[in-house]
Design an enzyme around this catalytic site. Structure first.
Site, PDB file in Angstrom:
ATOM      1  N   GLY A 119     -68.347 -64.146  76.872  1.00  0.00           N
ATOM      2  CA  GLY A 119     -67.620 -64.879  76.874  1.00  0.00           C
ATOM      3  C   GLY A 119     -66.482 -66.058  77.251  1.00  0.00           C
ATOM      4  CG  LEU A 120     -65.376 -68.018  74.380  1.00  0.00           C
ATOM      5  CD1 LEU A 120     -64.235 -68.785  72.066  1.00  0.00           C
ATOM      6  CD2 LEU A 120     -65.542 -69.661  74.774  1.00  0.00           C
ATOM      7  CG  PHE A 126     -61.001 -64.372  71.191  1.00  0.00           C
ATOM      8  CD1 PHE A 126     -59.987 -64.459  70.977  1.00  0.00           C
ATOM      9  CD2 PHE A 126     -61.429 -65.894  71.295  1.00  0.00           C
ATOM     10  CE1 PHE A 126     -59.239 -65.845  70.798  1.00  0.00           C
ATOM     11  CE2 PHE A 126     -61.075 -67.165  71.284  1.00  0.00           C
ATOM     12  CZ  PHE A 126     -60.220 -66.812  71.256  1.00  0.00           C
ATOM     13  CB  SER A 140     -69.627 -64.290  69.226  1.00  0.00           C
ATOM     14  OG  SER A 140     -71.108 -63.925  69.744  1.00  0.00           O
ATOM     15  CE1 TYR A 197     -70.013 -64.792  64.364  1.00  0.00           C
ATOM     16  CE2 TYR A 197     -70.163 -66.655  63.636  1.00  0.00           C
ATOM     17  CZ  TYR A 197     -69.794 -65.546  64.771  1.00  0.00           C
ATOM     18  OH  TYR A 197     -69.050 -66.419  65.154  1.00  0.00           O
ATOM     19  CE  LYS A 255     -66.229 -64.618  63.992  1.00  0.00           C
ATOM     20  NZ  LYS A 255     -65.355 -63.705  64.867  1.00  0.00           N
ATOM     21  CB  SER A 313     -69.836 -75.696  70.261  1.00  0.00           C
ATOM     22  OG  SER A 313     -70.368 -75.489  68.517  1.00  0.00           O
TER      23      SER A 313
HETATM   24  P1  NAI Z   1     -69.165 -62.797  72.673  1.00  0.00           P
HETATM   25  O1  NAI Z   1     -70.283 -61.945  72.427  1.00  0.00           O
HETATM   26  O2  NAI Z   1     -69.504 -63.223  74.225  1.00  0.00           O
HETATM   27  O3  NAI Z   1     -67.778 -61.902  73.124  1.00  0.00           O
HETATM   28  C1  NAI Z   1     -67.488 -60.724  72.386  1.00  0.00           C
HETATM   29  C2  NAI Z   1     -67.256 -59.943  72.522  1.00  0.00           C
HETATM   30  O4  NAI Z   1     -67.010 -58.279  71.477  1.00  0.00           O
HETATM   31  C3  NAI Z   1     -68.318 -59.162  73.282  1.00  0.00           C
HETATM   32  O5  NAI Z   1     -67.879 -58.511  74.793  1.00  0.00           O
HETATM   33  C4  NAI Z   1     -68.839 -57.360  72.272  1.00  0.00           C
HETATM   34  O6  NAI Z   1     -68.543 -56.463  73.939  1.00  0.00           O
HETATM   35  C5  NAI Z   1     -67.391 -57.777  72.076  1.00  0.00           C
HETATM   36  N1  NAI Z   1     -67.201 -56.680  71.255  1.00  0.00           N
HETATM   37  C6  NAI Z   1     -68.619 -56.682  69.597  1.00  0.00           C
HETATM   38  N2  NAI Z   1     -68.856 -55.626  69.190  1.00  0.00           N
HETATM   39  C7  NAI Z   1     -67.336 -54.829  69.205  1.00  0.00           C
HETATM   40  C8  NAI Z   1     -67.048 -53.726  68.603  1.00  0.00           C
HETATM   41  N3  NAI Z   1     -67.261 -52.742  68.133  1.00  0.00           N
HETATM   42  N4  NAI Z   1     -65.992 -52.963  69.647  1.00  0.00           N
HETATM   43  C9  NAI Z   1     -65.598 -54.018  70.191  1.00  0.00           C
HETATM   44  N5  NAI Z   1     -65.378 -54.771  71.091  1.00  0.00           N
HETATM   45  C10 NAI Z   1     -67.169 -55.692  70.603  1.00  0.00           C
HETATM   46  O7  NAI Z   1     -68.544 -64.038  71.901  1.00  0.00           O
HETATM   47  P2  NAI Z   1     -67.850 -64.908  72.075  1.00  0.00           P
HETATM   48  O8  NAI Z   1     -68.274 -66.136  72.823  1.00  0.00           O
HETATM   49  O9  NAI Z   1     -66.969 -64.328  73.942  1.00  0.00           O
HETATM   50  O10 NAI Z   1     -66.926 -65.730  71.053  1.00  0.00           O
HETATM   51  C11 NAI Z   1     -65.062 -65.327  71.022  1.00  0.00           C
HETATM   52  C12 NAI Z   1     -65.369 -64.957  69.816  1.00  0.00           C
HETATM   53  O11 NAI Z   1     -64.782 -66.116  69.171  1.00  0.00           O
HETATM   54  C13 NAI Z   1     -65.845 -64.136  68.701  1.00  0.00           C
HETATM   55  O12 NAI Z   1     -65.491 -63.675  68.050  1.00  0.00           O
HETATM   56  C14 NAI Z   1     -66.955 -65.401  68.472  1.00  0.00           C
HETATM   57  O13 NAI Z   1     -67.201 -65.179  66.692  1.00  0.00           O
HETATM   58  C15 NAI Z   1     -65.948 -66.440  68.159  1.00  0.00           C
HETATM   59  N6  NAI Z   1     -66.327 -67.951  68.188  1.00  0.00           N
HETATM   60  C16 NAI Z   1     -67.054 -68.498  69.431  1.00  0.00           C
HETATM   61  C17 NAI Z   1     -67.570 -69.383  69.458  1.00  0.00           C
HETATM   62  C18 NAI Z   1     -68.192 -70.354  71.187  1.00  0.00           C
HETATM   63  O14 NAI Z   1     -68.330 -71.697  70.662  1.00  0.00           O
HETATM   64  N7  NAI Z   1     -68.450 -69.363  71.520  1.00  0.00           N
HETATM   65  C19 NAI Z   1     -67.171 -70.208  68.724  1.00  0.00           C
HETATM   66  C20 NAI Z   1     -66.891 -69.714  66.964  1.00  0.00           C
HETATM   67  C21 NAI Z   1     -66.061 -68.256  67.371  1.00  0.00           C
HETATM   68  C1  15L Z   2     -69.649 -69.649  66.612  1.00  0.00           C
HETATM   69  O1  15L Z   2     -69.780 -69.207  65.982  1.00  0.00           O
HETATM   70  C2  15L Z   2     -70.937 -68.746  68.069  1.00  0.00           C
HETATM   71  O2  15L Z   2     -70.061 -67.548  68.612  1.00  0.00           O
HETATM   72  C3  15L Z   2     -71.091 -69.028  68.838  1.00  0.00           C
HETATM   73  O3  15L Z   2     -71.466 -68.971  70.001  1.00  0.00           O
HETATM   74  C4  15L Z   2     -71.927 -70.740  68.565  1.00  0.00           C
HETATM   75  O4  15L Z   2     -72.902 -70.612  67.841  1.00  0.00           O
HETATM   76  C5  15L Z   2     -70.736 -71.282  67.775  1.00  0.00           C
HETATM   77  O5  15L Z   2     -70.582 -70.903  66.639  1.00  0.00           O
HETATM   78  C6  15L Z   2     -71.482 -72.957  67.079  1.00  0.00           C
HETATM   79  O6  15L Z   2     -71.611 -73.257  66.018  1.00  0.00           O
HETATM   80  O7  15L Z   2     -71.983 -73.375  68.091  1.00  0.00           O
END
Ligand code: NAI
Ligand code: 15L
Length: 271
Positions: free
Chosen positions: A19-20, A76, A80, A141, A145, A170
């Site tokens: 997503g990000l 990233f 997640s 999770y 982190k 978020s």
């Molecule tokens: P997402 O789940 O949409 O994207 C994560 C990506 O990592 C996916 O495309 C997935 O295929 C890839 N991935 C997972 N396991 C893998 C592996 N073993 N090897 C290679 N790639 C792998 O998550 P999103 O929302 O894009 O978040 C990105 C980062 O930001 C994550 O680390 C998440 O924990 C962190 N985050 C995001 C938040 C949000 O509000 N979207 C809030 C807090 C943290």
């Molecule tokens: C996260 O760490 C997740 O990656 C995201 O999907 C949301 O759940 C976010 O925290 C949140 O706390 O809203």
């Protein structure tokens, strides 16, 4: 070819299909001659100035190849949300270790690590935190982190490899719950926070909270002031979505007592 080389030769984005990652991808070419995009798969065709390298974070050899020639990383990729222990272990613990081992071997200057508010999710919503507040993960999770943040600390203390750990709140198009009125991070503010994290002169090992200029505050970013991050957006423009704000946090709802919200009562899961 431009007379002014871009600040980085090769910038790596992991999790580029997520997503990000999809939000960030179009913005990275301004900062690097080459943007290397990585995920397990699903990245489409490389555009101008892009390279696509599929890699599993859990595959050490693939990670050593992935980091070759890279001078800065936006990490990233990974699991997640709360998920099965083995999935978290492989992607977020083994995987982040591979990332740092390979980054050090490649001479990477700086990493921006997508940490999460779930590293501190078991702090009550009545508490205000800063970068030195103790971690209180709200699930496996969140524990992963915390591991990533501590590994980054070790690589800075031992090798001088700098990291900014972004405890992202978020980051979505708009707040989906009342809790997210507090944790909301507008995408443009995320991009600005990453720009600040990449270009602040010295960051050492910095913890920064990834939030917009929201009205309610659980997090104080004063100890990350050296990044120079100034959010331009706020969740307040979405206040009409949650008119009954006096009811939050609700005394009878455990999820609303803690900063991590529903994560505090999700899992642990064993796959
Ligand atoms: P997402 O789940 O949409 O994207 C994560 C990506 O990592 C996916 O495309 C997935 O295929 C890839 N991935 C997972 N396991 C893998 C592996 N073993 N090897 C290679 N790639 C792998 O998550 P999103 O929302 O894009 O978040 C990105 C980062 O930001 C994550 O680390 C998440 O924990 C962190 N985050 C995001 C938040 C949000 O509000 N979207 C809030 C807090 C943290
Ligand atoms: C996260 O760490 C997740 O990656 C995201 O999907 C949301 O759940 C976010 O925290 C949140 O706390 O809203």
């Amino acid at each position: 070819m431009s007379d002014h080389p871009k600040p980085f030769q090769r910038l790596l984005l992991t999790g580029a299909a997520g997503g990000l990652g999809r939000v960030l991808r179009p913005h990275l070419g301004q900062w690097a001659e080459v943007v290397r995009l990585s995920d397990l798969d699903g990245l489409g065709q490389a555009g101008p100035g892009e390279e696509i390298v599929h890699a599993d974070l859990a595959d050490r050899g693939a990670m050593l190849r992935l980091l070759d020639g890279v001078d800065a990383v936006l990490h990233f990729g990974g699991i997640s949300v709360e998920a099965g222990w083995n999935a978290i272990l492989q992607a977020n613990i083994v995987g982040v270790h591979h990332l740092y081992e390979a980054a050090h071997a490649a001479g990477v200057r700086r990493v921006v690590f997508a940490s999460s508010n779930h590293a501190i999710g078991f702090h009550p919503t009545t508490t205000q935190l800063d970068a030195d507040s103790p971690t209180r993960p709200d699930g496996l999770y969140g524990v992963s982190k915390c591991f990533g943040e501590q590994l980054a600390r070790f690589y800075y203390d031992r090798f001088g490899l700098e990291t900014v750990c972004l405890r992202i709140g978020s980051a979505f198009p708009q707040p989906a719950t009342r809790r997210m009125m507090v944790t909301y991070l507008h995408y443009e503010d995320l991009i600005e926070l990453i720009r600040c994290s990449l270009f602040a002169p010295r960051v050492g090992h910095t913890i920064a909270y990834g939030m917009s200029d929201n009205d309610a505050l659980w997090w104080n970013n004063s100890k990350a002031a050296h990044l120079g991050y100034r959010p331009r957006h706020s969740s307040r423009v979405h206040a009409h979505l949650f008119p009954d704000s006096a009811a939050y946090p609700a005394a009878d709802d455990r999820a609303s007592q803690y900063q991590g919200g529903p994560f505090v009562s999700t899992g642990p899961f064993y796959d």
